[in-house]
Design a protein around this motif. Structure first.
Motif: not given
Length: 155
Positions: A54, A56, A58, A107-108, A110-111, A123, A125, A129-130
């Motif tokens: 995606s 992201l 991490y 983002g959260w 998924e992360g 993370l 992001i 994704l934010g």
């Protein structure tokens, strides 16, 4: 005539300022620019980051040993949210906050699922994704968001 000239000059200056802001915001909001900014941050800070499909990124400092959440889990997370320049925009206390992963930014969702209970890391992001192009509160549209996280509990 003098007043008309001043009005035209004011319009030109105002228009050029507006256009500068608009183009600045567009360049910050591109996924390619977010990607380049994140990659540069990772290199400058010597991070061992993983990129998901995606976009992201991490970093797992501690995987944890407890339950691993999924997108529909409720979790308690202690975190610090900041921008690439290090300025903090949000932070929990050490006991964290509890929330459903289905109700936060992508983002959260998924992360956080890459960690298990007791896990910690970071993370990175990208805007898509934010908060995207709109931003939210003190977070400008197009912003890369960084979060130091500690997954305390999965419910």
């Amino acid at each position: 005539m003098k007043n008309a000239l001043l009005m035209v000059l004011a319009f030109v200056v105002f228009s050029s300022c507006s256009n500068d802001k608009k183009s600045e915001s567009i360049s910050v909001d591109t996924p390619e620019q977010n990607e380049a900014d994140i990659v540069a941050y990772i290199a400058a800070n010597d991070l061992d980051a993983i990129r998901s499909e995606s976009g992201l990124y991490y970093v797992i400092d501690e995987l944890g040993e407890g339950t691993q959440p999924n997108a529909s889990s409720d979790v308690t997370v202690a975190y610090k949210g900041y921008f690439l320049d290090g300025s903090v925009f949000d932070q929990s206390d050490a006991s964290g906050l509890t929330f459903p992963l289905s109700g936060v930014i992508a983002g959260w969702t998924e992360g956080i699922a890459y960690f298990k209970e007791g896990g910690s890391g970071m993370l990175l992001i990208p805007a898509q994704l934010g908060y995207g192009t709109s931003g939210r509160g003190s977070i400008p549209g197009g912003s890369v968001l960084l979060f130091d996280i500690n997954l305390i509990e999965v419910k």
